[in-house]
Scaffold this motif. Sequence first.
Motif, mmCIF file in Angstrom:
data_model
loop_
_atom_site.group_PDB
_atom_site.id
_atom_site.type_symbol
_atom_site.label_atom_id
_atom_site.label_comp_id
_atom_site.label_asym_id
_atom_site.label_seq_id
_atom_site.Cartn_x
_atom_site.Cartn_y
_atom_site.Cartn_z
ATOM 1 N N GLU A 192 0.800 -1.386 -0.092
ATOM 2 C CA GLU A 192 -0.023 -0.070 -0.066
ATOM 3 C C GLU A 192 0.886 1.124 0.044
ATOM 4 O O GLU A 192 0.227 2.436 -0.408
ATOM 5 C CB GLU A 192 -0.907 0.049 1.298
ATOM 6 C CG GLU A 192 -2.076 -1.140 1.183
ATOM 7 C CD GLU A 192 -2.786 -1.173 2.426
ATOM 8 O OE1 GLU A 192 -2.264 -0.583 3.564
ATOM 9 O OE2 GLU A 192 -3.846 -1.598 2.664
ATOM 10 N N ASP A 193 1.969 1.243 0.535
ATOM 11 C CA ASP A 193 2.915 2.325 0.424
ATOM 12 C C ASP A 193 4.283 2.035 -0.140
ATOM 13 O O ASP A 193 5.193 2.447 0.253
ATOM 14 C CB ASP A 193 3.097 2.883 1.901
ATOM 15 C CG ASP A 193 1.669 2.939 2.806
ATOM 16 O OD1 ASP A 193 0.873 3.820 2.035
ATOM 17 O OD2 ASP A 193 1.629 2.318 3.797
ATOM 18 N N VAL A 230 9.722 -13.412 4.791
ATOM 19 C CA VAL A 230 10.566 -12.447 4.894
ATOM 20 C C VAL A 230 10.162 -11.247 3.834
ATOM 21 O O VAL A 230 9.671 -11.327 2.974
ATOM 22 C CB VAL A 230 11.993 -12.903 4.251
ATOM 23 C CG1 VAL A 230 12.934 -11.816 4.352
ATOM 24 C CG2 VAL A 230 12.264 -14.284 5.038
ATOM 25 N N LEU A 231 10.154 -10.249 4.651
ATOM 26 C CA LEU A 231 9.707 -8.835 3.923
ATOM 27 C C LEU A 231 10.988 -8.083 3.846
ATOM 28 O O LEU A 231 11.644 -7.558 4.936
ATOM 29 C CB LEU A 231 8.651 -8.138 4.732
ATOM 30 C CG LEU A 231 7.411 -9.147 4.916
ATOM 31 C CD1 LEU A 231 6.408 -8.343 5.614
ATOM 32 C CD2 LEU A 231 6.616 -9.422 3.498
ATOM 33 N N ALA A 236 6.132 -1.080 3.904
ATOM 34 C CA ALA A 236 5.271 -0.971 2.808
ATOM 35 C C ALA A 236 3.977 -2.058 2.718
ATOM 36 O O ALA A 236 3.542 -2.001 1.715
ATOM 37 C CB ALA A 236 5.899 -0.907 1.328
ATOM 38 N N VAL A 237 4.196 -2.890 3.528
ATOM 39 C CA VAL A 237 3.215 -4.006 3.365
ATOM 40 C C VAL A 237 2.230 -4.313 4.737
ATOM 41 O O VAL A 237 2.787 -4.223 5.670
ATOM 42 C CB VAL A 237 3.987 -5.575 3.189
ATOM 43 C CG1 VAL A 237 2.953 -6.713 3.070
ATOM 44 C CG2 VAL A 237 4.979 -5.333 1.941
ATOM 45 N N ALA A 249 4.403 -5.093 9.446
ATOM 46 C CA ALA A 249 5.293 -6.078 10.225
ATOM 47 C C ALA A 249 6.645 -5.206 10.789
ATOM 48 O O ALA A 249 7.369 -5.742 11.426
ATOM 49 C CB ALA A 249 5.907 -7.017 9.378
ATOM 50 N N GLY A 250 6.815 -3.759 9.978
ATOM 51 C CA GLY A 250 7.877 -3.070 10.571
ATOM 52 C C GLY A 250 7.865 -1.916 9.726
ATOM 53 O O GLY A 250 6.806 -1.478 9.421
ATOM 54 N N GLU A 251 9.144 -1.324 9.625
ATOM 55 C CA GLU A 251 9.077 0.218 9.139
ATOM 56 C C GLU A 251 9.793 0.117 7.914
ATOM 57 O O GLU A 251 10.145 -1.055 7.322
ATOM 58 C CB GLU A 251 10.225 1.036 10.081
ATOM 59 C CG GLU A 251 9.926 0.938 11.562
ATOM 60 C CD GLU A 251 8.607 1.830 11.713
ATOM 61 O OE1 GLU A 251 8.153 2.620 11.015
ATOM 62 O OE2 GLU A 251 7.730 1.660 12.956
ATOM 63 N N ASN A 252 9.526 1.383 7.271
ATOM 64 C CA ASN A 252 10.104 1.552 5.769
ATOM 65 C C ASN A 252 11.522 1.358 5.753
ATOM 66 O O ASN A 252 12.221 1.605 6.454
ATOM 67 C CB ASN A 252 9.736 2.622 5.152
ATOM 68 C CG ASN A 252 8.168 2.952 5.245
ATOM 69 O OD1 ASN A 252 7.585 2.202 4.627
ATOM 70 N ND2 ASN A 252 7.732 4.211 5.088
#
Length: 268
Positions: A192-193, A230-231, A236-237, A249-252
């Motif tokens: 989305e981002d 694993v991202l 962004a997810v 799940a975390g930061e950019n």
Amino acid sequence: MSIGNPSPEDRPSVGQAIQQARIDARLTVDEVSTATRIRVPIVHAIEQDDFSRCGGDVYARGHLRTLAKVVGLDPEELLARYDSEHGGRPAPTPAATLFEAERIRPEPSRPNWTAAMVAAIVAVVGFVGFTLFTGGDDAEHPPTARQEVPEPTGTTDPAKPADRKPGPAPTESDSAIAAVPADKVTVKLVAEDGQSWFSAEGHDGRLLEENVLKDGESRTFTDDEQINLVLGNAGAVTLYVNGKEVGKAGENGQVQRVSYTKGDPEQG
């Protein structure tokens, strides 16, 4: 930065190439660890061509792609070098053979309570209307006022339409939970981002898919026991697990590893 094309005898190994690029970029191992969120012992091991601490080939490839970007190497060229040194890249299992993306159907045996409730309300309204229309006297003899007789305390006549009140309609979250199979774990990824590299594995370590999720795209995975992700750009997810939104799940720019099992989503 390209690794170059020296002869196979002269060219450095994958770990040596990363170490030399880090030194040329004037970066310490601690600085690389901070930038990539890869622990210092694993960075040291990779520079010594020891990939046993990465937790598998999928994680090793994800670490190499992240390290290459930080130290200034070409990620694709570095991964091709790694594949040539470790027997080639594993063929990903097509996601379509494991699940039907974006079409998670409810169990066919689940009763449709909403339709049954609507039918019951229509029948009650029709019964009341018919009773009012046919129960009066002739127009020449208008009905006399009827005295309301209270019912005895503690008794309930289940046949009276007025006593039957429809229950609350299911909420959107309830419908989403009902739409996923209760005996499996289902994870949906929505970019989305921005975009993010990702890999997804089943509970048996089998690679479900490794790809780049572009902005606006989504993927859905289903497994009998557990899904490991694993991202590469966790900020962004947005994740949806077993019909519930669990958010980011975390930061950019952050590399995150998460696992989910059946039932209420609990990030592992």
